[in-house]
Design a protein around this motif. Structure first.
Motif, PDB file in Angstrom:
ATOM      1  N   VAL A  25      -5.962   3.503   5.503  1.00 25.68           N
ATOM      2  CA  VAL A  25      -5.662   2.878   4.551  1.00 25.68           C
ATOM      3  C   VAL A  25      -4.582   1.872   4.419  1.00 25.68           C
ATOM      4  CG1 VAL A  25      -5.285   2.992   1.723  1.00 25.68           C
ATOM      5  CG2 VAL A  25      -6.546   4.919   3.177  1.00 25.68           C
ATOM      6  N   ILE A  26      -4.943   0.636   4.106  1.00 25.38           N
ATOM      7  CA  ILE A  26      -3.746  -0.423   4.283  1.00 25.38           C
ATOM      8  C   ILE A  26      -3.418  -0.923   2.876  1.00 25.38           C
ATOM      9  CG2 ILE A  26      -3.265  -2.671   5.256  1.00 25.38           C
ATOM     10  CD1 ILE A  26      -4.166  -0.726   7.168  1.00 25.38           C
ATOM     11  N   ASN A  27      -2.137  -0.909   2.644  1.00 25.25           N
ATOM     12  CA  ASN A  27      -1.544  -1.473   1.538  1.00 25.25           C
ATOM     13  C   ASN A  27      -0.527  -2.743   1.733  1.00 25.25           C
ATOM     14  OD1 ASN A  27       0.040   1.286   1.347  1.00 25.25           O
ATOM     15  ND2 ASN A  27       1.181  -0.273   0.150  1.00 25.25           N
ATOM     16  N   THR A  28      -0.379  -3.411   0.863  1.00 24.52           N
ATOM     17  CA  THR A  28       0.692  -4.546   1.260  1.00 24.52           C
ATOM     18  C   THR A  28       1.843  -4.422   0.471  1.00 24.52           C
ATOM     19  OG1 THR A  28      -0.622  -5.970  -0.324  1.00 24.52           O
ATOM     20  CG2 THR A  28      -0.975  -6.380   1.831  1.00 24.52           C
ATOM     21  N   GLY A  29       3.122  -4.552   0.979  1.00 30.54           N
ATOM     22  CA  GLY A  29       4.173  -4.200   0.453  1.00 30.54           C
ATOM     23  C   GLY A  29       4.851  -5.592  -0.216  1.00 30.54           C
ATOM     24  N   ASP A  30       5.990  -5.370  -0.775  1.00 28.42           N
ATOM     25  CA  ASP A  30       6.792  -6.428  -1.511  1.00 28.42           C
ATOM     26  C   ASP A  30       6.932  -7.589  -0.678  1.00 28.42           C
ATOM     27  OD1 ASP A  30       6.844  -4.613  -3.890  1.00 28.42           O
ATOM     28  OD2 ASP A  30       9.041  -4.249  -3.803  1.00 28.42           O
ATOM     29  N   GLN A  31       7.316  -7.395   0.552  1.00 22.01           N
ATOM     30  CA  GLN A  31       7.561  -8.461   1.391  1.00 22.01           C
ATOM     31  C   GLN A  31       6.404  -9.364   1.876  1.00 22.01           C
ATOM     32  OE1 GLN A  31      11.020  -9.010   1.525  1.00 22.01           O
ATOM     33  NE2 GLN A  31      10.788  -6.888   0.398  1.00 22.01           N
ATOM     34  N   ILE A  32       5.238  -8.853   1.839  1.00 21.63           N
ATOM     35  CA  ILE A  32       3.882  -9.552   1.921  1.00 21.63           C
ATOM     36  C   ILE A  32       3.948 -10.377   0.796  1.00 21.63           C
ATOM     37  CG2 ILE A  32       1.523  -9.558   2.214  1.00 21.63           C
ATOM     38  CD1 ILE A  32       3.071  -8.786   4.921  1.00 21.63           C
ATOM     39  N   GLU A  33       4.216  -9.821  -0.158  1.00 24.55           N
ATOM     40  CA  GLU A  33       3.857 -10.858  -1.635  1.00 24.55           C
ATOM     41  C   GLU A  33       4.913 -11.883  -1.740  1.00 24.55           C
ATOM     42  OE1 GLU A  33       4.843 -10.284  -6.312  1.00 24.55           O
ATOM     43  OE2 GLU A  33       3.841  -8.540  -5.423  1.00 24.55           O
ATOM     44  N   VAL A  34       6.197 -11.640  -1.147  1.00 27.41           N
ATOM     45  CA  VAL A  34       6.935 -12.848  -1.349  1.00 27.41           C
ATOM     46  C   VAL A  34       6.548 -13.814  -0.116  1.00 27.41           C
ATOM     47  CG1 VAL A  34       9.328 -13.649  -0.829  1.00 27.41           C
ATOM     48  CG2 VAL A  34       8.894 -11.463  -1.948  1.00 27.41           C
ATOM     49  N   LEU A  35       6.243 -13.405   1.227  1.00 28.33           N
ATOM     50  CA  LEU A  35       5.803 -14.287   2.301  1.00 28.33           C
ATOM     51  C   LEU A  35       4.601 -15.037   2.005  1.00 28.33           C
ATOM     52  CD1 LEU A  35       6.354 -12.077   5.458  1.00 28.33           C
ATOM     53  CD2 LEU A  35       7.523 -14.290   4.756  1.00 28.33           C
ATOM     54  N   SER A  36       3.678 -14.490   1.082  1.00 25.14           N
ATOM     55  CA  SER A  36       2.491 -15.177   0.701  1.00 25.14           C
ATOM     56  C   SER A  36       2.472 -15.921  -0.665  1.00 25.14           C
ATOM     57  CB  SER A  36       1.284 -14.130   0.378  1.00 25.14           C
ATOM     58  OG  SER A  36       1.494 -13.165  -0.633  1.00 25.14           O
ATOM     59  N   ASN A  37       3.822 -15.907  -1.099  1.00 21.07           N
ATOM     60  CA  ASN A  37       4.092 -16.860  -2.459  1.00 21.07           C
ATOM     61  C   ASN A  37       3.429 -16.095  -3.884  1.00 21.07           C
ATOM     62  OD1 ASN A  37       5.764 -18.413  -3.735  1.00 21.07           O
ATOM     63  ND2 ASN A  37       4.171 -20.149  -3.811  1.00 21.07           N
ATOM     64  N   ALA A  48       4.876   6.719  -9.347  1.00 21.06           N
ATOM     65  CA  ALA A  48       4.182   5.292  -9.158  1.00 21.06           C
ATOM     66  C   ALA A  48       5.174   4.258  -8.856  1.00 21.06           C
ATOM     67  CB  ALA A  48       3.765   4.734 -10.572  1.00 21.06           C
ATOM     68  N   HIS A  49       5.142   3.452  -7.635  1.00 16.75           N
ATOM     69  CA  HIS A  49       5.826   2.469  -7.137  1.00 16.75           C
ATOM     70  C   HIS A  49       5.200   1.717  -6.396  1.00 16.75           C
ATOM     71  CE1 HIS A  49       5.044   5.255  -3.940  1.00 16.75           C
ATOM     72  NE2 HIS A  49       5.389   4.423  -3.144  1.00 16.75           N
ATOM     73  N   THR A  50       5.893   0.343  -6.144  1.00 17.25           N
ATOM     74  CA  THR A  50       5.248  -0.491  -4.974  1.00 17.25           C
ATOM     75  C   THR A  50       6.126   0.015  -3.763  1.00 17.25           C
ATOM     76  OG1 THR A  50       6.539  -2.325  -5.451  1.00 17.25           O
ATOM     77  CG2 THR A  50       4.549  -2.190  -6.689  1.00 17.25           C
ATOM     78  N   ASP A  51       5.539  -0.617  -2.682  1.00 19.72           N
ATOM     79  CA  ASP A  51       6.411  -0.289  -1.270  1.00 19.72           C
ATOM     80  C   ASP A  51       7.076  -1.581  -1.091  1.00 19.72           C
ATOM     81  OD1 ASP A  51       5.502   2.143  -0.778  1.00 19.72           O
ATOM     82  OD2 ASP A  51       3.573   1.529   0.097  1.00 19.72           O
ATOM     83  N   ALA A  52       8.433  -1.382  -0.454  1.00 15.44           N
ATOM     84  CA  ALA A  52       9.360  -2.319  -0.440  1.00 15.44           C
ATOM     85  C   ALA A  52       9.067  -3.199   0.771  1.00 15.44           C
ATOM     86  CB  ALA A  52      10.689  -1.797  -0.168  1.00 15.44           C
ATOM     87  N   GLY A  53       8.583  -2.889   1.606  1.00 15.22           N
ATOM     88  CA  GLY A  53       8.370  -3.797   3.142  1.00 15.22           C
ATOM     89  C   GLY A  53       7.157  -4.524   3.095  1.00 15.22           C
ATOM     90  N   GLY A  54       6.487  -4.326   4.276  1.00 18.57           N
ATOM     91  CA  GLY A  54       5.418  -5.339   4.971  1.00 18.57           C
ATOM     92  C   GLY A  54       4.129  -4.659   4.633  1.00 18.57           C
ATOM     93  N   VAL A  55       3.473  -4.281   5.873  1.00 19.40           N
ATOM     94  CA  VAL A  55       2.242  -3.704   6.097  1.00 19.40           C
ATOM     95  C   VAL A  55       2.190  -2.126   6.130  1.00 19.40           C
ATOM     96  CG1 VAL A  55      -0.020  -3.431   7.256  1.00 19.40           C
ATOM     97  CG2 VAL A  55       1.442  -5.660   6.969  1.00 19.40           C
ATOM     98  N   ILE A  56       1.621  -1.615   5.115  1.00 19.51           N
ATOM     99  CA  ILE A  56       1.740  -0.057   5.305  1.00 19.51           C
ATOM    100  C   ILE A  56       0.269   0.401   5.887  1.00 19.51           C
ATOM    101  CG2 ILE A  56       2.026   2.069   3.898  1.00 19.51           C
ATOM    102  CD1 ILE A  56       3.502  -1.270   2.613  1.00 19.51           C
ATOM    103  N   LEU A  57       0.189   1.576   6.670  1.00 23.87           N
ATOM    104  CA  LEU A  57      -0.832   2.051   7.146  1.00 23.87           C
ATOM    105  C   LEU A  57      -0.716   3.485   6.798  1.00 23.87           C
ATOM    106  CD1 LEU A  57       0.730  -0.013   9.536  1.00 23.87           C
ATOM    107  CD2 LEU A  57      -1.613   0.013  10.393  1.00 23.87           C
ATOM    108  N   LEU A  58      -1.780   3.986   6.021  1.00 21.59           N
ATOM    109  CA  LEU A  58      -1.815   5.453   5.403  1.00 21.59           C
ATOM    110  C   LEU A  58      -2.963   6.273   6.248  1.00 21.59           C
ATOM    111  CD1 LEU A  58      -0.992   7.753   3.914  1.00 21.59           C
ATOM    112  CD2 LEU A  58      -2.819   6.786   2.236  1.00 21.59           C
ATOM    113  N   PHE A  59      -2.707   7.280   6.871  1.00 23.71           N
ATOM    114  CA  PHE A  59      -3.665   8.201   7.250  1.00 23.71           C
ATOM    115  C   PHE A  59      -3.541   9.281   6.153  1.00 23.71           C
ATOM    116  CE2 PHE A  59      -5.277  11.213  10.928  1.00 23.71           C
ATOM    117  CZ  PHE A  59      -6.509  11.102  10.580  1.00 23.71           C
ATOM    118  N   GLN A  60      -4.732   9.474   5.348  1.00 21.11           N
ATOM    119  CA  GLN A  60      -4.769  10.532   4.411  1.00 21.11           C
ATOM    120  C   GLN A  60      -5.590  11.720   4.775  1.00 21.11           C
ATOM    121  OE1 GLN A  60      -5.407   9.492   0.502  1.00 21.11           O
ATOM    122  NE2 GLN A  60      -7.306   8.361   1.017  1.00 21.11           N
ATOM    123  N   ASP A  61      -5.526  12.598   3.873  1.00 18.60           N
ATOM    124  CA  ASP A  61      -6.297  14.023   4.149  1.00 18.60           C
ATOM    125  C   ASP A  61      -7.904  13.476   3.934  1.00 18.60           C
ATOM    126  OD1 ASP A  61      -7.480  16.746   3.313  1.00 18.60           O
ATOM    127  OD2 ASP A  61      -5.261  17.017   3.470  1.00 18.60           O
TER     128      ASP A  61
END
Length: 307
Positions: free
Chosen positions: A214-226, A176-189
């Motif tokens: 699948v889209i998920n938001t990373g830590d930097q989107i959390e910061v930018l969006s306050n 389990a983790h959160t992603d460090a960056g910005g926008v994550i785009l996942l193409f999964q099985d």
């Protein structure tokens, strides 16, 4: 509960306002959503699956069988493995194209085309986030590029396989983790599940849906969006059956980019704002993240303040 599934094509029609609201809600309440009709041709997505599967079978499968995690599991007895992941992973970037597979026919060409389309989609999603947050068009992309101008943002792709695990109760596919960056785009099985997102204290399956992103938001989107958009905790469970394909692409800030809450979203005084999200250089954040990826994220924001 199920994570939101959103028809991205409806942004261009009469249901634009409704679709914007659906994306805003997904970002605020989940940090995860699935995009259907995402603008990437199904023919390309099918090719990606084909070359990725062939690549693993030809070039990775035997190595995984002799990998550290397999050996640890075999030697673990009744103990659960805590600090390893049951996955095979390689990273694709624009800087290491010469190291991409030459043995698997069509791999380089297909993955280059796929990454090109994903990057366009990521930039569209960031524009939607700008609009939903009331920010100027291109705000996030500019923040990610930093002061140096265009095309400094990082775009990397992790090609992962989660092979069948003989003892899935003893090791996770990915902790389990959160992603460090910005926008994550996942193409999964399409068929093999295992990805879960934490929602209100409960782990929710991200159901496989054919040819969605699948889209998920990373830590930097959390910061930018306050804090309006939270980065979500997620994990991958190992399974006894199936070899799960997972291709995650990360649109991240340049390591030199300065990240801080957008001024338009800060109503508090600067002193109050700094208690939650400090201003920092993304490269400094990554130095902290690589040491604390699987730990609570809030101390990372505090640690980077002191860098």
């Amino acid at each position: 509960m199920a994570i939101p599934v959103i028809d991205f094509s409806k942004l261009n029609g009469d249901e634009r306002a409704k679709t914007l609201a659906e994306i805003a809600n997904a970002c605020e309440e989940w940090g995860f959503f699935q995009l259907v009709n995402n603008g990437i041709a199904e023919e390309l997505l099918e090719r990606v699956k084909k070359v990725s599967s062939e690549f693993y079978k030809v070039e990775r499968e035997e190595n995984f069988k002799n990998s550290k995690v397999v050996n640890l599991l075999n030697e673990s007895g009744d103990e659960k493995l805590e600090n390893v992941d049951w996955e095979d992973v390689i990273t694709l970037t624009d800087d290491n194209v010469s190291e991409w597979s030459y043995q698997t026919s069509g791999f380089q060409e297909t993955m280059k085309e796929f990454r090109y389309e994903l990057k366009i989609l990521a930039e569209k999603i960031m524009e939607v986030m700008d609009e939903n947050l009331g920010l100027p068009k291109g705000y996030m992309e500019k923040a990610f590029n930093g002061e140096g101008g265009e095309n400094n943002a990082f775009f990397g792709t992790k090609l992962c396989h989660y092979p069948p695990c003989p003892n899935p109760e003893k090791v996770t596919g990915l902790r389990a983790h959160t992603d460090a960056g910005g926008v994550i785009l996942l193409f999964q099985d399409d068929e093999v599940g295992g990805l879960q997102v934490l929602k209100d204290g409960e782990w929710i399956d991200v159901q496989p849906l054919k040819n969605t992103i699948v889209i998920n938001t990373g830590d930097q989107i959390e910061v930018l969006s306050n804090g309006r958009y939270k980065s979500a905790w997620h994990r991958v469970l190992s399974t006894i059956d199936g070899n799960r394909l997972s291709i995650a692409s990360f649109y991240n800030p340049s390591l030199k980019a300065t990240i801080a809450p957008a001024p338009q979203l800060v109503k508090e005084t600067n002193e109050e704002m700094d208690k939650t999200y400090p201003k920092f250089v993304f490269g400094d954040y990554m130095s902290v993240y690589v040491q604390q990826k699987f730990l609570p994220k809030e101390p990372r924001f505090q640690a980077v303040r002191a860098v």
